[in-house]
Design a protein around this motif. Structure first.
Motif, PDB file in Angstrom:
ATOM      1  N   LEU A   1       0.799  -1.228   0.000  1.00 27.97           N
ATOM      2  CA  LEU A   1       0.000   0.000   0.000  1.00 27.97           C
ATOM      3  C   LEU A   1       0.835   1.283   0.000  1.00 27.97           C
ATOM      4  CD1 LEU A   1      -2.753  -0.939   2.625  1.00 27.97           C
ATOM      5  CD2 LEU A   1      -3.001  -0.818   0.126  1.00 27.97           C
ATOM      6  N   TRP A   2       1.961   1.264   0.691  1.00 21.82           N
ATOM      7  CA  TRP A   2       2.638   2.528   0.975  1.00 21.82           C
ATOM      8  C   TRP A   2       4.060   2.658   0.458  1.00 21.82           C
ATOM      9  CZ3 TRP A   2      -1.249   5.337   2.309  1.00 21.82           C
ATOM     10  CH2 TRP A   2      -2.279   4.805   3.075  1.00 21.82           C
ATOM     11  N   ALA A   3       4.709   1.600   0.027  1.00 24.42           N
ATOM     12  CA  ALA A   3       6.134   1.666  -0.343  1.00 24.42           C
ATOM     13  C   ALA A   3       6.414   2.746  -1.387  1.00 24.42           C
ATOM     14  CB  ALA A   3       6.627   0.315  -0.831  1.00 24.42           C
ATOM     15  N   ALA A   4       5.559   2.867  -2.367  1.00 25.46           N
ATOM     16  CA  ALA A   4       5.790   3.845  -3.431  1.00 25.46           C
ATOM     17  C   ALA A   4       5.520   5.279  -2.967  1.00 25.46           C
ATOM     18  CB  ALA A   4       4.913   3.523  -4.644  1.00 25.46           C
TER      19      ALA A   4
ATOM     20  N   PRO B   1       1.522  11.906   7.193  1.00 24.59           N
ATOM     21  CA  PRO B   1       1.268  10.453   7.215  1.00 24.59           C
ATOM     22  C   PRO B   1      -0.235  10.170   7.168  1.00 24.59           C
ATOM     23  CG  PRO B   1       2.564  11.158   9.134  1.00 24.59           C
ATOM     24  CD  PRO B   1       2.111  12.382   8.420  1.00 24.59           C
ATOM     25  N   PRO B   2      -0.666   9.254   6.312  1.00 27.79           N
ATOM     26  CA  PRO B   2      -2.091   8.936   6.211  1.00 27.79           C
ATOM     27  C   PRO B   2      -2.594   8.216   7.470  1.00 27.79           C
ATOM     28  CG  PRO B   2      -0.806   7.545   4.751  1.00 27.79           C
ATOM     29  CD  PRO B   2       0.147   8.508   5.360  1.00 27.79           C
ATOM     30  N   LEU B   3      -3.808   8.508   7.851  1.00 25.59           N
ATOM     31  CA  LEU B   3      -4.397   7.918   9.050  1.00 25.59           C
ATOM     32  C   LEU B   3      -4.412   6.396   8.978  1.00 25.59           C
ATOM     33  CD1 LEU B   3      -5.820   8.130  11.767  1.00 25.59           C
ATOM     34  CD2 LEU B   3      -7.983   8.373  10.528  1.00 25.59           C
ATOM     35  N   LEU B   4      -4.856   5.833   7.859  1.00 28.83           N
ATOM     36  CA  LEU B   4      -4.903   4.376   7.716  1.00 28.83           C
ATOM     37  C   LEU B   4      -3.503   3.778   7.883  1.00 28.83           C
ATOM     38  CD1 LEU B   4      -6.367   1.708   7.059  1.00 28.83           C
ATOM     39  CD2 LEU B   4      -6.001   2.219   4.653  1.00 28.83           C
ATOM     40  N   GLY B   5      -2.521   4.424   7.311  1.00 31.49           N
ATOM     41  CA  GLY B   5      -1.148   3.956   7.443  1.00 31.49           C
ATOM     42  C   GLY B   5      -0.663   4.019   8.875  1.00 31.49           C
ATOM     43  N   ARG B   6      -0.986   5.095   9.582  1.00 34.67           N
ATOM     44  CA  ARG B   6      -0.573   5.223  10.984  1.00 34.67           C
ATOM     45  C   ARG B   6      -1.236   4.158  11.844  1.00 34.67           C
ATOM     46  NH1 ARG B   6      -1.406  11.503  11.951  1.00 34.67           N
ATOM     47  NH2 ARG B   6      -3.371  10.754  11.201  1.00 34.67           N
ATOM     48  N   LEU B   7      -2.495   3.850  11.562  1.00 35.77           N
ATOM     49  CA  LEU B   7      -3.179   2.775  12.299  1.00 35.77           C
ATOM     50  C   LEU B   7      -2.516   1.430  12.027  1.00 35.77           C
ATOM     51  CD1 LEU B   7      -6.920   3.817  11.807  1.00 35.77           C
ATOM     52  CD2 LEU B   7      -5.583   3.913  13.923  1.00 35.77           C
TER      53      LEU B   7
ATOM     54  N   VAL C   1       0.631   0.996  11.234  1.00 33.17           N
ATOM     55  CA  VAL C   1       1.928   1.036  11.918  1.00 33.17           C
ATOM     56  C   VAL C   1       1.746   0.776  13.416  1.00 33.17           C
ATOM     57  CG1 VAL C   1       3.797   2.599  12.591  1.00 33.17           C
ATOM     58  CG2 VAL C   1       3.067   2.490  10.204  1.00 33.17           C
ATOM     59  N   ALA C   2       0.753   1.397  14.020  1.00 34.76           N
ATOM     60  CA  ALA C   2       0.497   1.181  15.451  1.00 34.76           C
ATOM     61  C   ALA C   2       0.127  -0.279  15.712  1.00 34.76           C
ATOM     62  CB  ALA C   2      -0.614   2.115  15.937  1.00 34.76           C
ATOM     63  N   SER C   3      -0.650  -0.875  14.818  1.00 37.13           N
ATOM     64  CA  SER C   3      -0.997  -2.289  14.996  1.00 37.13           C
ATOM     65  C   SER C   3       0.238  -3.166  14.835  1.00 37.13           C
ATOM     66  CB  SER C   3      -2.111  -2.719  14.042  1.00 37.13           C
ATOM     67  OG  SER C   3      -1.668  -2.725  12.708  1.00 37.13           O
ATOM     68  N   SER C   4       1.165  -2.764  13.983  1.00 33.86           N
ATOM     69  CA  SER C   4       2.416  -3.504  13.825  1.00 33.86           C
ATOM     70  C   SER C   4       3.178  -3.570  15.142  1.00 33.86           C
ATOM     71  CB  SER C   4       3.284  -2.830  12.750  1.00 33.86           C
ATOM     72  OG  SER C   4       4.578  -3.380  12.727  1.00 33.86           O
ATOM     73  N   ILE C   5       3.294  -2.451  15.817  1.00 32.99           N
ATOM     74  CA  ILE C   5       3.992  -2.423  17.105  1.00 32.99           C
ATOM     75  C   ILE C   5       3.305  -3.351  18.100  1.00 32.99           C
ATOM     76  CG2 ILE C   5       4.586  -0.970  19.099  1.00 32.99           C
ATOM     77  CD1 ILE C   5       4.970   1.358  17.103  1.00 32.99           C
ATOM     78  N   LEU C   6       1.982  -3.283  18.163  1.00 28.56           N
ATOM     79  CA  LEU C   6       1.243  -4.144  19.092  1.00 28.56           C
ATOM     80  C   LEU C   6       1.393  -5.619  18.747  1.00 28.56           C
ATOM     81  CD1 LEU C   6      -2.045  -2.068  19.518  1.00 28.56           C
ATOM     82  CD2 LEU C   6      -0.193  -2.360  21.188  1.00 28.56           C
ATOM     83  N   ILE C   7       1.302  -5.948  17.478  1.00 24.31           N
ATOM     84  CA  ILE C   7       1.408  -7.346  17.051  1.00 24.31           C
ATOM     85  C   ILE C   7       2.775  -7.915  17.420  1.00 24.31           C
ATOM     86  CG2 ILE C   7       1.605  -8.862  15.026  1.00 24.31           C
ATOM     87  CD1 ILE C   7      -0.598  -7.061  13.715  1.00 24.31           C
ATOM     88  N   TRP C   8       3.848  -7.199  17.072  1.00 20.15           N
ATOM     89  CA  TRP C   8       5.191  -7.740  17.318  1.00 20.15           C
ATOM     90  C   TRP C   8       5.542  -7.747  18.800  1.00 20.15           C
ATOM     91  CZ3 TRP C   8       7.043 -10.931  14.059  1.00 20.15           C
ATOM     92  CH2 TRP C   8       6.733 -10.812  12.709  1.00 20.15           C
ATOM     93  N   CYS C   9       5.026  -6.819  19.557  1.00 16.20           N
ATOM     94  CA  CYS C   9       5.215  -6.894  21.023  1.00 16.20           C
ATOM     95  C   CYS C   9       4.449  -8.085  21.593  1.00 16.20           C
ATOM     96  CB  CYS C   9       4.802  -5.584  21.690  1.00 16.20           C
ATOM     97  SG  CYS C   9       6.006  -4.258  21.422  1.00 16.20           S
ATOM     98  N   GLY C  10       3.312  -8.408  21.000  1.00 11.73           N
ATOM     99  CA  GLY C  10       2.570  -9.607  21.395  1.00 11.73           C
ATOM    100  C   GLY C  10       3.334 -10.873  21.066  1.00 11.73           C
ATOM    101  N   VAL C  11       3.989 -10.909  19.894  1.00 13.01           N
ATOM    102  CA  VAL C  11       4.825 -12.057  19.521  1.00 13.01           C
ATOM    103  C   VAL C  11       5.932 -12.240  20.549  1.00 13.01           C
ATOM    104  CG1 VAL C  11       6.505 -12.926  17.827  1.00 13.01           C
ATOM    105  CG2 VAL C  11       4.360 -11.904  17.042  1.00 13.01           C
TER     106      VAL C  11
END
Length: 160
Positions: free
Chosen positions: A120-123, A132-138, A140-150
């Protein structure tokens, strides 16, 4: 996960599983390398994600991504390789462990989220320096939560 149990039992009973269980060096080395992979993945990913959320704006997003992403990918590869070895030592019982199942689900979500983010965002990463787009920031925030959960589920596996 019952359909995977015969495979897990064969893996545990294999020469590799036996070696991982009985070697005085191999299992601890895999454990240490697993931790190094975790630091490489989480360290770079959290730095990049925080930049994407707006911190350290003096560093261009695309430059941060170019420098940090390869280290994170190498960390993920190290985690997957060493994780397989650690799993092989006790595959049967681990397969039925709810924490391992949660960890594997979160790993799949984390990888899927990263691939979707890239699609979605690489280009358009340079645009993140302005707004930064809101959807993208959401995402990114979910990425932090997911990997901290891992990370949390993985560490707790030693105690359950």
């Amino acid at each position: 996960m019952d359909w995977l149990l015969p495979w897990a039992q064969r893996l545990e009973a294999s020469a590799f599983g036996e070696l991982m269980r009985t070697s005085t060096l191999l299992y601890p080395a895999a454990n240490l390398l697993h931790l190094a992979g975790l630091v490489m993945l989480l360290g770079t990913m959290v730095l990049l994600d925080l930049r994407l959320l707006g911190l350290a704006r003096e560093i261009p997003v695309d430059a941060a991504s170019r420098r940090l992403t390869p280290i994170g990918i190498a960390g993920l590869a190290l985690l997957l390789i060493t994780g397989f070895g650690l799993f092989a030592a006790d595959a049967g019982p681990l397969l039925g462990n709810a924490l391992l199942q949660l960890k594997l689900l979160l790993v799949a979500l984390g990888i899927g989220n990263a691939l979707l983010f890239r699609a979605l965002w690489a280009a358009r990463l340079a645009d993140w320096d302005r707004r930064p787009p809101l959807l993208g920031r959401l995402q990114v925030a979910s990425s932090i939560l997911i990997w901290c959960g891992v990370m949390s589920a993985g560490r707790l596996l030693a105690y359950v």
